[in-house]
Design a protein around this motif. Sequence first.
Motif, PDB file in Angstrom:
ATOM      1  N   MET A   1       0.840  -1.182   0.000  1.00 35.02           N
ATOM      2  CA  MET A   1       0.000   0.000   0.000  1.00 35.02           C
ATOM      3  C   MET A   1       0.876   1.234   0.000  1.00 35.02           C
ATOM      4  O   MET A   1       1.971   1.248   0.508  1.00 35.02           O
ATOM      5  CB  MET A   1      -0.898   0.023   1.237  1.00 35.02           C
ATOM      6  N   SER A   2       0.384   2.326  -0.597  1.00 36.64           N
ATOM      7  CA  SER A   2       1.138   3.566  -0.630  1.00 36.64           C
ATOM      8  C   SER A   2       0.173   4.725  -0.677  1.00 36.64           C
ATOM      9  O   SER A   2      -1.035   4.565  -0.722  1.00 36.64           O
ATOM     10  CB  SER A   2       2.058   3.576  -1.859  1.00 36.64           C
ATOM     11  N   THR A   3       0.727   5.919  -0.692  1.00 41.36           N
ATOM     12  CA  THR A   3      -0.073   7.109  -0.869  1.00 41.36           C
ATOM     13  C   THR A   3       0.459   7.871  -2.058  1.00 41.36           C
ATOM     14  O   THR A   3       1.652   7.865  -2.350  1.00 41.36           O
ATOM     15  CB  THR A   3      -0.005   8.014   0.367  1.00 41.36           C
ATOM     16  N   GLN A   4      -0.413   8.557  -2.761  1.00 41.08           N
ATOM     17  CA  GLN A   4      -0.001   9.427  -3.838  1.00 41.08           C
ATOM     18  C   GLN A   4       0.257  10.808  -3.257  1.00 41.08           C
ATOM     19  O   GLN A   4      -0.287  11.188  -2.233  1.00 41.08           O
ATOM     20  CB  GLN A   4      -1.112   9.511  -4.889  1.00 41.08           C
ATOM     21  N   GLY A   5       1.048  11.620  -3.907  1.00 38.16           N
ATOM     22  CA  GLY A   5       1.281  12.964  -3.405  1.00 38.16           C
ATOM     23  C   GLY A   5       2.255  13.699  -4.288  1.00 38.16           C
ATOM     24  O   GLY A   5       2.474  13.345  -5.449  1.00 38.16           O
ATOM     25  N   GLU A   6       2.869  14.737  -3.757  1.00 38.45           N
ATOM     26  CA  GLU A   6       3.810  15.532  -4.520  1.00 38.45           C
ATOM     27  C   GLU A   6       4.946  14.655  -5.017  1.00 38.45           C
ATOM     28  O   GLU A   6       5.414  13.756  -4.356  1.00 38.45           O
ATOM     29  CB  GLU A   6       4.378  16.649  -3.647  1.00 38.45           C
ATOM     30  N   GLY A   7       5.394  14.948  -6.224  1.00 38.99           N
ATOM     31  CA  GLY A   7       6.529  14.214  -6.768  1.00 38.99           C
ATOM     32  C   GLY A   7       6.126  12.993  -7.542  1.00 38.99           C
ATOM     33  O   GLY A   7       6.970  12.344  -8.152  1.00 38.99           O
ATOM     34  N   THR A   8       4.832  12.609  -7.590  1.00 38.88           N
ATOM     35  CA  THR A   8       4.404  11.422  -8.317  1.00 38.88           C
ATOM     36  C   THR A   8       3.629  11.783  -9.568  1.00 38.88           C
ATOM     37  O   THR A   8       3.024  10.924 -10.186  1.00 38.88           O
ATOM     38  CB  THR A   8       3.527  10.530  -7.430  1.00 38.88           C
ATOM     39  N   GLY A   9       3.660  13.036  -9.966  1.00 42.47           N
ATOM     40  CA  GLY A   9       2.844  13.458 -11.086  1.00 42.47           C
ATOM     41  C   GLY A   9       3.448  13.177 -12.443  1.00 42.47           C
ATOM     42  O   GLY A   9       2.787  13.351 -13.467  1.00 42.47           O
ATOM     43  N   GLN A  10       4.719  12.797 -12.524  1.00 41.71           N
ATOM     44  CA  GLN A  10       5.320  12.507 -13.813  1.00 41.71           C
ATOM     45  C   GLN A  10       4.677  11.259 -14.398  1.00 41.71           C
ATOM     46  O   GLN A  10       4.314  10.346 -13.690  1.00 41.71           O
ATOM     47  CB  GLN A  10       6.827  12.296 -13.641  1.00 41.71           C
ATOM     48  N   ALA A  11       4.548  11.217 -15.699  1.00 41.70           N
ATOM     49  CA  ALA A  11       3.836  10.119 -16.356  1.00 41.70           C
ATOM     50  C   ALA A  11       4.491   8.786 -16.061  1.00 41.70           C
ATOM     51  O   ALA A  11       5.708   8.637 -16.158  1.00 41.70           O
ATOM     52  CB  ALA A  11       3.800  10.362 -17.857  1.00 41.70           C
ATOM     53  N   ASP A  12       3.652   7.803 -15.681  1.00 47.60           N
ATOM     54  CA  ASP A  12       4.175   6.487 -15.339  1.00 47.60           C
ATOM     55  C   ASP A  12       4.916   5.848 -16.497  1.00 47.60           C
ATOM     56  O   ASP A  12       5.829   5.045 -16.302  1.00 47.60           O
ATOM     57  CB  ASP A  12       3.029   5.578 -14.892  1.00 47.60           C
ATOM     58  N   GLN A  13       4.512   6.174 -17.695  1.00 50.03           N
ATOM     59  CA  GLN A  13       5.115   5.522 -18.861  1.00 50.03           C
ATOM     60  C   GLN A  13       6.315   6.287 -19.400  1.00 50.03           C
ATOM     61  O   GLN A  13       6.836   5.959 -20.466  1.00 50.03           O
ATOM     62  CB  GLN A  13       4.049   5.355 -19.955  1.00 50.03           C
ATOM     63  N   GLN A  14       6.740   7.341 -18.681  1.00 50.26           N
ATOM     64  CA  GLN A  14       7.890   8.109 -19.134  1.00 50.26           C
ATOM     65  C   GLN A  14       9.099   7.196 -19.287  1.00 50.26           C
ATOM     66  O   GLN A  14       9.434   6.412 -18.411  1.00 50.26           O
ATOM     67  CB  GLN A  14       8.175   9.214 -18.122  1.00 50.26           C
ATOM     68  N   ALA A  15       9.757   7.320 -20.441  1.00 45.41           N
ATOM     69  CA  ALA A  15      10.841   6.388 -20.746  1.00 45.41           C
ATOM     70  C   ALA A  15      12.133   6.752 -20.032  1.00 45.41           C
ATOM     71  O   ALA A  15      12.920   5.885 -19.668  1.00 45.41           O
ATOM     72  CB  ALA A  15      11.077   6.344 -22.256  1.00 45.41           C
ATOM     73  N   GLY A  16      12.387   8.044 -19.849  1.00 38.27           N
ATOM     74  CA  GLY A  16      13.647   8.463 -19.279  1.00 38.27           C
ATOM     75  C   GLY A  16      13.670   8.416 -17.768  1.00 38.27           C
ATOM     76  O   GLY A  16      12.701   8.001 -17.120  1.00 38.27           O
ATOM     77  N   PRO A  17      14.782   8.846 -17.160  1.00 34.93           N
ATOM     78  CA  PRO A  17      14.887   8.855 -15.708  1.00 34.93           C
ATOM     79  C   PRO A  17      13.845   9.761 -15.062  1.00 34.93           C
ATOM     80  O   PRO A  17      13.470  10.801 -15.617  1.00 34.93           O
ATOM     81  CB  PRO A  17      16.307   9.385 -15.462  1.00 34.93           C
ATOM     82  N   VAL A  18      13.356   9.349 -13.893  1.00 37.42           N
ATOM     83  CA  VAL A  18      12.392  10.114 -13.111  1.00 37.42           C
ATOM     84  C   VAL A  18      12.885  10.160 -11.668  1.00 37.42           C
ATOM     85  O   VAL A  18      13.804   9.432 -11.292  1.00 37.42           O
ATOM     86  CB  VAL A  18      10.979   9.472 -13.162  1.00 37.42           C
ATOM     87  N   ARG A  19      12.265  11.001 -10.850  1.00 38.00           N
ATOM     88  CA  ARG A  19      12.631  11.024  -9.443  1.00 38.00           C
ATOM     89  C   ARG A  19      12.266   9.698  -8.790  1.00 38.00           C
ATOM     90  O   ARG A  19      11.365   8.987  -9.234  1.00 38.00           O
ATOM     91  CB  ARG A  19      11.936  12.193  -8.756  1.00 38.00           C
ATOM     92  N   TRP A  20      12.987   9.358  -7.722  1.00 35.75           N
ATOM     93  CA  TRP A  20      12.833   8.040  -7.105  1.00 35.75           C
ATOM     94  C   TRP A  20      11.415   7.791  -6.616  1.00 35.75           C
ATOM     95  O   TRP A  20      10.918   6.671  -6.677  1.00 35.75           O
ATOM     96  CB  TRP A  20      13.831   7.872  -5.955  1.00 35.75           C
TER      97      TRP A  20
END
Length: 340
Positions: A1-20
């Motif tokens: 289980m997790s929570t959504q919040g700030e920092g998770t708005g980048q597209a899940d399917q983004q191919a390049g590096p994203v924040r952890w």
Amino acid sequence: MSTQGEGTGQADQQAGPVRWRTAMERALYGPDGFYVRPGGPGPAGHFRTSVHASPLYARAVARLLLWVDGELGRPDELDLVDVGAGRGELLAGVLSALPPETAARVRPYGVERAERPAGLDGRIHWVSEPPRGTRGLLFANEWLDNVPLDLAEDGRYVEVARDGTERPGGPLDGPDLAWLERWWPRAGAGAGAESGGGRAEIGRPRDEAWAAAVATVERGLAVAVDYAHTREARPPFGTLTGFRAGRETAPVPDGSCDVTAHVALDACAGPGAVLWTQRDALAALGVSGARPPLTLASTDPAAYVRALSLAGEAAELTARGGLGDFGWLVQPVGVAAWPG
């Protein structure tokens, strides 16, 4: 289980590096993620928690629930909420350890983002969020370490590709920088690699997730148990790691392994909360690794063997350098502090 919040708005399917934080959310809870993959073995298939180590753990939680029951005046309905319930193993163990009269009054909830496991006890409600208005015990065993969070290094976010390759990201924003300066100061403003503390895990999402969970409790106890560290002893280079098939592995955020980091439980603590080690908490709940008396071996050999086995399990649950060093964050809500 997790929570959504700030920092998770980048597209899940983004191919390049994203924040952890985005990478962890996708790897653990996204489509075919590690924790929600249909038909998977669940956490027990990849790592050993206290729940899986011994039934003594569930019996200890049952004793804690009985204390809460007494504080609440033994109500007609007593809530037991397991946040991050895995496959429901802890709930099943607690229900079987309770006196029948108490078990009949318990409303058990398993909180998970994965689908309800096949064959789960029909008494257990399977939900994706903690129910509001809980009167009883909310217990979160090794949940917060899997709430996604960002990593910082030398004043910038760390970005990661699906294969685990990292690169520096943008500068830290205000709330995250403020959290570091308060709770992980060696990694705050101006802390570089030369300080030996330039890399850190920003625990603000865990604080928010725990505060939201505690807010669902109307009266009772909220308890978080996890790998933990406190402000005076933060690990110099963080704790991010992975687990697969019982072995520690590189934290590659591709859905093939667990990705986890220890929890700054002191930052999560609300008013009146007390931090215990698992060793001390379980001792207060009657879990002892003391060997049975040798006289039992001659009078009842079978009982001696059983008692010796349980002593070994208790020793594992309370071991220094192991499970015994886990942190227990015990938060009272409208009841007295648990005396231990």
